[in-house]
Motif scaffolding. Sequence first.
Motif, PDB file in Angstrom:
ATOM      1  N   LEU A   1       0.777  -1.161  -0.051  1.00  0.00           N
ATOM      2  CA  LEU A   1      -0.083   0.128   0.286  1.00  0.00           C
ATOM      3  C   LEU A   1       0.747   1.306  -0.030  1.00  0.00           C
ATOM      4  O   LEU A   1       1.949   1.089   0.774  1.00  0.00           O
ATOM      5  CB  LEU A   1      -0.876   0.140   1.192  1.00  0.00           C
ATOM      6  N   SER A   2       0.379   2.303  -0.811  1.00  0.00           N
ATOM      7  CA  SER A   2       1.177   3.465  -0.439  1.00  0.00           C
ATOM      8  C   SER A   2       0.975   3.947   0.732  1.00  0.00           C
ATOM      9  O   SER A   2      -0.123   3.590   1.556  1.00  0.00           O
ATOM     10  CB  SER A   2       0.512   4.355  -1.743  1.00  0.00           C
ATOM     11  N   LYS A   3       1.586   5.086   1.208  1.00  0.00           N
ATOM     12  CA  LYS A   3       1.349   5.580   2.365  1.00  0.00           C
ATOM     13  C   LYS A   3      -0.241   6.486   2.577  1.00  0.00           C
ATOM     14  O   LYS A   3      -0.769   6.282   3.267  1.00  0.00           O
ATOM     15  CB  LYS A   3       2.554   6.839   2.752  1.00  0.00           C
ATOM     16  N   ASP A   4      -0.359   6.940   1.257  1.00  0.00           N
ATOM     17  CA  ASP A   4      -1.742   7.751   1.175  1.00  0.00           C
ATOM     18  C   ASP A   4      -2.910   6.750   1.214  1.00  0.00           C
ATOM     19  O   ASP A   4      -3.697   7.053   1.984  1.00  0.00           O
ATOM     20  CB  ASP A   4      -1.577   8.383  -0.243  1.00  0.00           C
TER      21      ASP A   4
ATOM     22  N   VAL B   1       7.260   3.574   7.320  1.00  0.00           N
ATOM     23  CA  VAL B   1       6.357   2.552   7.503  1.00  0.00           C
ATOM     24  C   VAL B   1       5.851   2.073   6.248  1.00  0.00           C
ATOM     25  O   VAL B   1       5.424   2.664   5.186  1.00  0.00           O
ATOM     26  CB  VAL B   1       4.917   2.886   8.402  1.00  0.00           C
ATOM     27  N   LYS B   2       6.094   0.489   5.931  1.00  0.00           N
ATOM     28  CA  LYS B   2       5.771  -0.148   4.859  1.00  0.00           C
ATOM     29  C   LYS B   2       4.540  -0.763   5.146  1.00  0.00           C
ATOM     30  O   LYS B   2       4.528  -1.620   6.227  1.00  0.00           O
ATOM     31  CB  LYS B   2       6.875  -0.951   4.334  1.00  0.00           C
ATOM     32  N   CYS B   3       3.478  -0.639   4.373  1.00  0.00           N
ATOM     33  CA  CYS B   3       2.181  -1.686   4.722  1.00  0.00           C
ATOM     34  C   CYS B   3       1.935  -2.409   3.363  1.00  0.00           C
ATOM     35  O   CYS B   3       2.206  -2.149   2.294  1.00  0.00           O
ATOM     36  CB  CYS B   3       1.156  -0.629   4.846  1.00  0.00           C
TER      37      CYS B   3
ATOM     38  N   ILE C   1      -4.244  -6.141   7.159  1.00  0.00           N
ATOM     39  CA  ILE C   1      -2.967  -5.114   6.843  1.00  0.00           C
ATOM     40  C   ILE C   1      -1.856  -5.543   7.606  1.00  0.00           C
ATOM     41  O   ILE C   1      -1.880  -5.716   9.097  1.00  0.00           O
ATOM     42  CB  ILE C   1      -3.292  -3.794   7.154  1.00  0.00           C
ATOM     43  N   ALA C   2      -0.624  -5.899   7.091  1.00  0.00           N
ATOM     44  CA  ALA C   2       0.694  -6.109   7.732  1.00  0.00           C
ATOM     45  C   ALA C   2       1.771  -4.681   7.628  1.00  0.00           C
ATOM     46  O   ALA C   2       1.684  -4.365   6.529  1.00  0.00           O
ATOM     47  CB  ALA C   2       1.612  -7.235   7.177  1.00  0.00           C
ATOM     48  N   SER C   3       1.748  -4.013   8.728  1.00  0.00           N
ATOM     49  CA  SER C   3       2.804  -3.148   8.611  1.00  0.00           C
ATOM     50  C   SER C   3       4.088  -3.188   9.196  1.00  0.00           C
ATOM     51  O   SER C   3       4.243  -4.042  10.313  1.00  0.00           O
ATOM     52  CB  SER C   3       2.173  -1.676   9.276  1.00  0.00           C
ATOM     53  N   ILE C   4       5.183  -2.775   8.667  1.00  0.00           N
ATOM     54  CA  ILE C   4       6.572  -3.019   8.998  1.00  0.00           C
ATOM     55  C   ILE C   4       7.005  -1.434   9.257  1.00  0.00           C
ATOM     56  O   ILE C   4       7.348  -0.489   8.184  1.00  0.00           O
ATOM     57  CB  ILE C   4       7.734  -3.504   8.007  1.00  0.00           C
TER      58      ILE C   4
END
Length: 163
Positions: A64-67, A97-99, A145-148
């Motif tokens: 996912l983009s940050k937006d 943050v990468k999602c 969602i998985a966020s790193i």
Amino acid sequence: MKIGRNDPCPCGSGKKYKKCCLNKSIGTEKELYEEEHDDWKDYEGEYETRENYMTELAKSLVELSKDKHYEILKKEGWGTWGPVACMDCDNEENIDVKCFAVKGDLEPQTREEEDMLFTAVKEISRILDLEKDSVGFMYIGDYFIASISTCDKCGSHSIFSDF
């Protein structure tokens, strides 16, 4: 993955495995496997089910983009969520943050599916040293969602997040 005696207990108690659930899980290999994979008993052919899950996961998993991530959070009333500070170097700025998201119906239902999702996220993120406990998982809206989070200062993934 085998749990070591001195590892944190997977039940989430915060205790060491040997002081918590180790004695509860003593049994034959077959009993342990059946207990761990109890969710699969309803399916015909465990292999086909795992293969189908991985196929659907591979088709659905996207970065996912940050937006887009913020748009999803805001739509669901989570507009203030975000990383606050690195727990290794106390950095409070420049935390990336990468999602990654999958369709909500692919939310992991078993530990095995959670491991499959983590492996897929690790591969697509290209973060080779990524540990499972460094990934935040949440079901929100129509997505799982998985966020790193990564500290730009020291490279750590040990980030405190808040709402």
